[in-house]
Design a protein around this motif. Sequence first.
Motif, short mmCIF file in Angstrom:
data_model
loop_
_atom_site.label_atom_id
_atom_site.label_comp_id
_atom_site.label_asym_id
_atom_site.label_seq_id
_atom_site.Cartn_x
_atom_site.Cartn_y
_atom_site.Cartn_z
N SER A 251 0.80 -1.23 0.00
CA SER A 251 0.00 0.00 0.00
C SER A 251 0.83 1.27 0.00
N VAL A 252 2.11 1.18 0.26
CA VAL A 252 2.97 2.36 0.45
C VAL A 252 4.01 2.41 -0.65
N TRP A 253 4.05 3.54 -1.34
CA TRP A 253 4.97 3.76 -2.44
C TRP A 253 5.61 5.14 -2.28
N TYR A 254 6.71 5.35 -2.96
CA TYR A 254 7.28 6.70 -2.88
C TYR A 254 7.87 7.10 -4.22
N SER A 255 8.02 8.43 -4.36
CA SER A 255 8.59 9.02 -5.57
C SER A 255 9.63 10.05 -5.17
N ASN A 256 10.73 10.10 -5.92
CA ASN A 256 11.72 11.15 -5.71
C ASN A 256 11.71 12.14 -6.87
N ALA A 257 10.53 12.30 -7.50
CA ALA A 257 10.42 13.21 -8.64
C ALA A 257 10.47 14.66 -8.22
N SER A 258 10.11 14.95 -6.96
CA SER A 258 10.07 16.34 -6.54
C SER A 258 11.32 16.67 -5.73
N GLU A 280 8.28 19.87 -8.67
CA GLU A 280 8.83 18.91 -9.65
C GLU A 280 10.25 19.39 -9.93
N ALA A 281 11.21 18.81 -9.24
CA ALA A 281 12.56 19.36 -9.31
C ALA A 281 13.62 18.35 -9.70
N ARG A 282 13.28 17.08 -9.83
CA ARG A 282 14.28 16.12 -10.31
C ARG A 282 14.51 16.29 -11.81
N SER A 283 13.47 16.76 -12.52
CA SER A 283 13.59 16.93 -13.97
C SER A 283 13.53 18.39 -14.38
#
Length: 609
Positions: A251-258, A280-283
């Motif tokens: 149920s738990v996910w994460y993103s490092n896109a920001s 949105e700072a990774r890209s």
Amino acid sequence: MFRDSCNVYAVEGQQGMLIVDAGTGVWMDYLDELPLRPEALVCTHYFRDHSAGAAAAARSGIAVFVPHGERESYEEPAEKYRRRETYLKYDNLWDLFIPIEPITIAGTLLDYDRVNLCGLACEVVPLPGATVHQIGLAVISPVDGQHIVFCGEAIHSHGRVARVAPLQYDYQDLGGAVSAFYSAHTLLGQKFDTLCPSLGEPIMGAGVESALQALKTNLRAICAPRESFVEHLVERIDALENRSLTRVSQSVWYSNASASNTTYLISRSGKALAIDYGYEARSLCFPLYGSPANRRALLHDLEQLKAQFGIDRIDVVLASHFHDDHVSAIPILQRTFGTQCWAAETFADLLAQPEAHRFPCNAPEPIRVDRRLAFGKTARWEEFEFELAPMSGHTRFSVLVGFEADGLRFAHTGDQYLFFSGQRPFAERTRFQNHVYANGALLDGYDQSGNWLLARRPHVVLNGHEAPYVTDESFFDQVKAWTTEYRDLHEAIMPLADGDTHFDLDSWGGWIWPYRTQLIEPGPITVTVTVRNPYPRNSRLKVSLVGPAGWRRAVATLPAGPREEVSCELSIFVPSVGRRQAFALDLEADGRPFGQIAEALVTVGGKFF
């Protein structure tokens, strides 16, 4: 299309002509050639060769619309010129290539908004690159139904931009090229029939995709030899091309896109809750020269939520603390999808009233707080229950968030505990002391969070800037060491013993709320002042507001317990028109003066603070 210092486009709508970009304004001499009178003008970005003509357009009665993040450059260029440092300038932003006279605007255009201009349905497309806040304007042609975007300097021709120099935001970097890649990627994804650049010729039909693909290739190539001060530029580009949410548990996910990690909880009913939602700072790359004009919050992770879970929106964002890299994009979710924001009572007002304080990392856009969460009470969303605990250290007012999912105990600790030591065993990692004094670091900050972690012993610790920590005994040994090291370092270097006179580790004597006030004309203002007792005993604190000569002030005396913070309202009369006039909070404790411990600003008269 009229060839001015940039292309000036005219689109016929049912209610008049829509003009895109203003050039020098020479085009206004040829208005009789248009089938209808121009009623609205949209500027894609502030560069003077695109915007100078907007001044004459506005004077002629044409409604001028500009990117929301560039409003000050149009309405108040003199203030931009006044504030901008031009000595020892180690950045290369083109932020002085702005109009030289104020331009009256009818409104600003927010990213992703759908607006009606001249009877045309338009969509605002964020296209950072030449400027941080450049926009495109997408319309459906009323003649042939073609999907057209007026895209500023996002592209010039097949594989090219008109000029690379504006993409060098700082000194030796090329961060703007990463943002330009993001914009080319965005344009490709929306499958436009025609691109109308502000410099260059329109690109149509099958040429659109190949032109944008070639541009992405060339932007990647020019970034390859350069290093960003933060991260290799090509790595940022590749992160945009190959993005997915990372599983922590079912149920738990994460993103490092920001700029900070976003944690997602996926409910059995198919909804998503996010813990934090920042830039949105990774890209994208932002200039190092910090100001609201040099930061831009955009949506992220929605494509991944749709592809991986069939979810097209975020139901709730639960904020761990108020810093902009953790919360800046929440307002976009709120106005686009109706997303709710939940925040602890300790910092909800900091989100809702950013003008009222000057604590660091404070973004200027207010965030509507839909639910204020208290310590000691459980907050439920779908099948998940959250417990909040106080946590200072990295920043005051932040919270530790505890919950259970998939048979595991989780804790989200914001930016409190970070190693930046790779994936080595915890016993071999270096503790990164991430406390920031101006954020309100208190001596017992790590005691609070450390005691909670040691008592609950979560299986997984989520955080703002590293992959989740799967805990073991050595992790909790590090937590103990963190608390001890933090205390020992500061008690050794500052007079912080029980019997000492001090304002705690952050050295805040107090503050004034609101920090920024604006009056139409001279008169009184009332503010709330908070002061801290510097003594380990009951004391009487005399507080007063102090202004320049001629300001009438009030005085109050407050009883305070040992080290206690106490508050009251005070008024001061502001007798003169002026911008950002400072006044101060003066403190005397048991007859000893501590001076002007805090300041605030008031503007009297004028349109702008």
